[in-house]
Design a protein around this motif. Structure first.
Motif, PDB file in Angstrom:
ATOM      1  N   THR A  63       0.803  -1.217   0.000  1.00  0.00           N
ATOM      2  CA  THR A  63       0.000   0.000   0.000  1.00  0.00           C
ATOM      3  C   THR A  63       0.842   1.275   0.000  1.00  0.00           C
ATOM      4  O   THR A  63       0.323   2.341  -0.317  1.00  0.00           O
ATOM      5  N   GLY A  64       2.093   1.169   0.395  1.00  0.00           N
ATOM      6  CA  GLY A  64       2.950   2.343   0.512  1.00  0.00           C
ATOM      7  C   GLY A  64       2.793   3.077   1.828  1.00  0.00           C
ATOM      8  O   GLY A  64       3.523   4.018   2.111  1.00  0.00           O
ATOM      9  N   ALA A  65       1.841   2.670   2.643  1.00  0.00           N
ATOM     10  CA  ALA A  65       1.601   3.326   3.930  1.00  0.00           C
ATOM     11  C   ALA A  65       2.614   2.855   4.980  1.00  0.00           C
ATOM     12  O   ALA A  65       3.011   1.691   4.989  1.00  0.00           O
ATOM     13  N   HIS A  66       3.009   3.751   5.848  1.00  0.00           N
ATOM     14  CA  HIS A  66       3.950   3.430   6.929  1.00  0.00           C
ATOM     15  C   HIS A  66       3.153   2.956   8.144  1.00  0.00           C
ATOM     16  O   HIS A  66       2.902   3.715   9.082  1.00  0.00           O
ATOM     17  N   VAL A  67       2.795   1.660   8.124  1.00  0.00           N
ATOM     18  CA  VAL A  67       1.882   1.137   9.141  1.00  0.00           C
ATOM     19  C   VAL A  67       2.292  -0.204   9.749  1.00  0.00           C
ATOM     20  O   VAL A  67       1.595  -0.713  10.627  1.00  0.00           O
ATOM     21  N   LEU A  68       3.381  -0.796   9.305  1.00  0.00           N
ATOM     22  CA  LEU A  68       3.698  -2.140   9.805  1.00  0.00           C
ATOM     23  C   LEU A  68       3.905  -2.162  11.316  1.00  0.00           C
ATOM     24  O   LEU A  68       3.641  -3.175  11.966  1.00  0.00           O
ATOM     25  N   SER A  69       4.333  -1.041  11.894  1.00  0.00           N
ATOM     26  CA  SER A  69       4.510  -0.983  13.348  1.00  0.00           C
ATOM     27  C   SER A  69       3.189  -1.168  14.092  1.00  0.00           C
ATOM     28  O   SER A  69       3.185  -1.499  15.267  1.00  0.00           O
ATOM     29  N   ARG A  70       2.074  -0.988  13.401  1.00  0.00           N
ATOM     30  CA  ARG A  70       0.752  -1.155  14.023  1.00  0.00           C
ATOM     31  C   ARG A  70       0.186  -2.557  13.839  1.00  0.00           C
ATOM     32  O   ARG A  70      -0.935  -2.843  14.259  1.00  0.00           O
ATOM     33  N   GLY A  71       0.959  -3.421  13.175  1.00  0.00           N
ATOM     34  CA  GLY A  71       0.482  -4.773  12.907  1.00  0.00           C
ATOM     35  C   GLY A  71       0.540  -5.679  14.123  1.00  0.00           C
ATOM     36  O   GLY A  71       1.111  -5.328  15.161  1.00  0.00           O
ATOM     37  N   LEU A  72      -0.038  -6.847  13.975  1.00  0.00           N
ATOM     38  CA  LEU A  72      -0.060  -7.836  15.046  1.00  0.00           C
ATOM     39  C   LEU A  72       1.076  -8.832  14.858  1.00  0.00           C
ATOM     40  O   LEU A  72       1.298  -9.331  13.759  1.00  0.00           O
ATOM     41  N   VAL A  73       1.769  -9.131  15.934  1.00  0.00           N
ATOM     42  CA  VAL A  73       2.885 -10.074  15.913  1.00  0.00           C
ATOM     43  C   VAL A  73       2.357 -11.471  16.220  1.00  0.00           C
ATOM     44  O   VAL A  73       1.510 -11.649  17.090  1.00  0.00           O
ATOM     45  N   GLY A  74       2.846 -12.447  15.464  1.00  0.00           N
ATOM     46  CA  GLY A  74       2.458 -13.836  15.687  1.00  0.00           C
ATOM     47  C   GLY A  74       3.562 -14.775  15.250  1.00  0.00           C
ATOM     48  O   GLY A  74       4.693 -14.351  14.998  1.00  0.00           O
ATOM     49  N   ARG A  75       3.241 -16.048  15.135  1.00  0.00           N
ATOM     50  CA  ARG A  75       4.185 -17.065  14.679  1.00  0.00           C
ATOM     51  C   ARG A  75       3.485 -17.968  13.682  1.00  0.00           C
ATOM     52  O   ARG A  75       2.324 -18.318  13.857  1.00  0.00           O
ATOM     53  N   ALA A  76       4.230 -18.347  12.635  1.00  0.00           N
ATOM     54  CA  ALA A  76       3.752 -19.305  11.633  1.00  0.00           C
ATOM     55  C   ALA A  76       4.896 -20.269  11.372  1.00  0.00           C
ATOM     56  O   ALA A  76       5.999 -19.832  11.028  1.00  0.00           O
ATOM     57  N   ALA A  77       4.647 -21.544  11.578  1.00  0.00           N
ATOM     58  CA  ALA A  77       5.674 -22.571  11.396  1.00  0.00           C
ATOM     59  C   ALA A  77       6.927 -22.235  12.214  1.00  0.00           C
ATOM     60  O   ALA A  77       8.046 -22.411  11.757  1.00  0.00           O
ATOM     61  N   GLY A  78       6.718 -21.699  13.412  1.00  0.00           N
ATOM     62  CA  GLY A  78       7.828 -21.369  14.291  1.00  0.00           C
ATOM     63  C   GLY A  78       8.547 -20.077  13.966  1.00  0.00           C
ATOM     64  O   GLY A  78       9.513 -19.714  14.636  1.00  0.00           O
ATOM     65  N   ARG A  79       8.120 -19.356  12.932  1.00  0.00           N
ATOM     66  CA  ARG A  79       8.776 -18.114  12.506  1.00  0.00           C
ATOM     67  C   ARG A  79       7.970 -16.903  12.998  1.00  0.00           C
ATOM     68  O   ARG A  79       6.749 -16.864  12.835  1.00  0.00           O
ATOM     69  N   PRO A  80       8.646 -15.903  13.566  1.00  0.00           N
ATOM     70  CA  PRO A  80       7.932 -14.701  14.005  1.00  0.00           C
ATOM     71  C   PRO A  80       7.544 -13.837  12.803  1.00  0.00           C
ATOM     72  O   PRO A  80       8.313 -13.697  11.850  1.00  0.00           O
ATOM     73  N   PHE A  81       6.354 -13.276  12.835  1.00  0.00           N
ATOM     74  CA  PHE A  81       5.906 -12.406  11.752  1.00  0.00           C
ATOM     75  C   PHE A  81       5.083 -11.263  12.309  1.00  0.00           C
ATOM     76  O   PHE A  81       4.625 -11.303  13.451  1.00  0.00           O
ATOM     77  N   VAL A  82       4.901 -10.235  11.468  1.00  0.00           N
ATOM     78  CA  VAL A  82       3.941  -9.182  11.746  1.00  0.00           C
ATOM     79  C   VAL A  82       2.963  -9.172  10.582  1.00  0.00           C
ATOM     80  O   VAL A  82       3.360  -9.298   9.423  1.00  0.00           O
ATOM     81  N   ALA A  83       1.687  -9.049  10.906  1.00  0.00           N
ATOM     82  CA  ALA A  83       0.644  -8.957   9.883  1.00  0.00           C
ATOM     83  C   ALA A  83       0.295  -7.487   9.686  1.00  0.00           C
ATOM     84  O   ALA A  83      -0.002  -6.773  10.648  1.00  0.00           O
TER      85      ALA A  83
END
Length: 110
Positions: free
Chosen positions: A56-76
């Motif tokens: 999207t080009g928006a500076h928003v990833l810091s507002r995402g939710l942190v989780g894990r998928a297959a043992g890997r940390p991610f932000v949605a």
């Protein structure tokens, strides 16, 4: 303890470790004018990626939710929900897309 990111100029202090809430992010303005999204996972490990959502080009990833998928940390992303691996920057939903990651460390305050 402080959280520091490695940028072109060296290690940049971003914030106090105690200011981070596990599972949530904060945005940091970097010396070159870009932004980083800094996270603390539930085990207390810090991560940092580019804050700009490449879809999207928006500076928003810091507002995402942190989780894990297959043992890997991610932000949605809070906008379109794409997930970004916090260690590699790779989008888990589109292998062609990545975001920049930053080396991050904690340091004792003097």
């Amino acid at each position: 303890m402080t959280v520091e990111l490695r940028v072109a100029e060296g290690w940049l202090t971003v914030c106090e470790l105690s200011s981070l809430v596990p599972g949530r992010g904060v945005a940091a303005l970097l010396p070159d004018g870009s932004q980083a999204a800094v996270f603390l996972d539930r085990s207390g490990r810090p991560y940092a990626i580019n804050n700009q959502d490449p879809f999207t080009g928006a500076h928003v990833l810091s507002r995402g939710l942190v989780g894990r998928a297959a043992g890997r940390p991610f932000v949605a992303s809070p906008l379109l929900k794409q997930r970004f691996d916090l260690e590699s920057g790779r989008c888990l939903d589109d292998e062609e897309v990545t975001v920049r990651t930053y080396p991050v460390r904690t340091a004792a305050t003097s």
